[in-house]
Design an enzyme around this catalytic site. Structure first.
Site, PDB file in Angstrom:
ATOM      1  N   ARG A 289       0.831  -1.192   0.000  1.00 42.54           N
ATOM      2  CA  ARG A 289       0.000   0.000   0.000  1.00 42.54           C
ATOM      3  C   ARG A 289       0.870   1.249   0.000  1.00 42.54           C
ATOM      4  O   ARG A 289       1.872   1.327   0.725  1.00 42.54           O
ATOM      5  CB  ARG A 289      -0.938   0.014   1.225  1.00 42.54           C
ATOM      6  CG  ARG A 289      -2.125  -0.937   1.094  1.00 42.54           C
ATOM      7  CD  ARG A 289      -3.085  -0.439   0.023  1.00 42.54           C
ATOM      8  NE  ARG A 289      -4.228  -1.299  -0.195  1.00 42.54           N
ATOM      9  CZ  ARG A 289      -4.327  -2.180  -1.176  1.00 42.54           C
ATOM     10  NH1 ARG A 289      -3.324  -2.354  -2.012  1.00 42.54           N
ATOM     11  NH2 ARG A 289      -5.411  -2.903  -1.330  1.00 42.54           N
TER      12      ARG A 289
ATOM     13  N   HIS B 246       0.617   0.346 -10.063  1.00 39.63           N
ATOM     14  CA  HIS B 246      -0.281  -0.392  -9.167  1.00 39.63           C
ATOM     15  C   HIS B 246      -0.943  -1.565  -9.910  1.00 39.63           C
ATOM     16  O   HIS B 246      -2.163  -1.748  -9.860  1.00 39.63           O
ATOM     17  CB  HIS B 246      -1.352   0.542  -8.581  1.00 39.63           C
ATOM     18  CG  HIS B 246      -1.952  -0.004  -7.310  1.00 39.63           C
ATOM     19  ND1 HIS B 246      -2.475   0.803  -6.323  1.00 39.63           N
ATOM     20  CD2 HIS B 246      -2.112  -1.277  -6.855  1.00 39.63           C
ATOM     21  CE1 HIS B 246      -2.937   0.058  -5.331  1.00 39.63           C
ATOM     22  NE2 HIS B 246      -2.724  -1.211  -5.637  1.00 39.63           N
TER      23      HIS B 246
END
Length: 313
Positions: free
Chosen positions: A228, A276
């Site tokens: 994250r 991502h």
């Protein structure tokens, strides 16, 4: 029953797969007209505030990804089970990413890329073998353990760290604040697959990087973050790369996404940026998983992979 699909991206591919795996059941889409009183399940990622309110028949929320931090700070989150998607497809994708980038750093591939662009023939480097390199995986759940097993097959010396104590056959697992320093001190490549919680926000910072091994065969510690973006302090990463505290970094997640155009990470010579996509949720596999969870629930069986709200994952 009705399923509400509440996404921040194009919902149609997901709706199509849910219709296949939940045949004959109504599928609603956020932004269109639907009967809020009929919604029993929600499949979501990053819902807008208020979009999950006023659903009196709601029985479960499915997070369309491995993480659930997008829901933990959601205002007035309904008091129903939150179910994480945990499936082999996503796990394998993450392990592919981690193994690939560990090997890239092991074999110094970015330097060879630069040599190619400069038309420079430099075969005189002798990289270490995988067994000489210590990888530390932070976040030793399903994703972390699978990545660790595959790294071990390649020969890497792998250990894990988790917030709470756990035993995993074949691996030394450090835990909690007491085990963190020892874990870092034996780590040449730090792989973060941590969930984002109050405890992990900003944990990847200068103080932590300074505790990584200094005696490794790579010439300095390497960071790989595919967990994250909120767990990393990007200003510290850049500064530590510049002063040698870190040798290199592979980053798939960022404090702000998409990564701003003015971020120095884009052009830093020791940084690899990916958008991502280390473990993208596949609509087919995810819809199949959620459909199975719904059928289990309606047959009187418990949901699997329910989030512990007190821990945030």
């Amino acid at each position: 029953m009705s399923l509400l699909v509440a996404l921040t991206w194009e919902p149609e591919p997901w709706v199509e797969r849910f219709k296949v795996h939940l045949p004959g059941r109504p599928i609603a889409v956020l932004g269109e007209d639907f009967d809020r009183g009929s919604i029993r399940y929600v499949a979501t990622w990053g819902p807008k505030p208020g979009s999950l309110s006023g659903l009196p028949a709601l029985e479960a929320i499915f997070s369309l990804g491995a993480g659930v931090d997008h829901l933990m700070g959601y205002p007035n989150l309904p008091d129903v089970p939150i179910v994480r998607v945990s499936q082999d497809d996503l796990t394998h994708r993450m392990s592919e990413y981690v193994v690939m980038h560990c090997l890239m750093h092991l074999r110094d591939q970015r330097r060879y890329d630069a040599d190619q662009r400069a038309k420079r023939w430099a075969p005189d480097r002798e990289p270490p073998i995988a067994g000489d390199v210590r990888v530390g995986v932070m976040g030793f759940g399903v994703l972390g353990q699978d990545a660790a097993r595959k790294l071990k097959v390649m020969g890497f010396d792998v250990a894990g760290w988790s917030r709470s104590a756990k035993a995993v056959e074949g691996f030394e697992v450090f835990s909690g604040d007491k085990g963190l320093d020892a874990f870092l001190a034996r780590t040449d490549i730090l792989v973060s697959l941590l969930p984002l919680t109050p405890d992990t926000r900003g944990i990847l910072n200068r103080s932590l990087f300074q505790k990584l091994a200094r005696d490794g065969r790579l010439g300095g510690p390497v960071l790989i973050n595919a967990g994250r973006g909120g767990s990393q302090v990007e200003a510290d990463i850049v500064a530590c790369l510049d002063d040698g505290t870190l040798k290199a970094a592979t980053l798939d997640v960022f404090e702000t996404e998409p990564l701003p155009q003015d971020s120095p990470l884009w052009t830093h010579p020791r940084v690899t940026v990916t958008p991502h996509n280390s473990a993208v949720s596949d609509p087919e596999m995810t819809a199949r998983y959620i459909a199975d969870q719904i059928r289990r629930h309606e047959a009187g069986q418990p949901f699997q992979n329910v989030v512990d709200r007190t821990r945030g994952y």
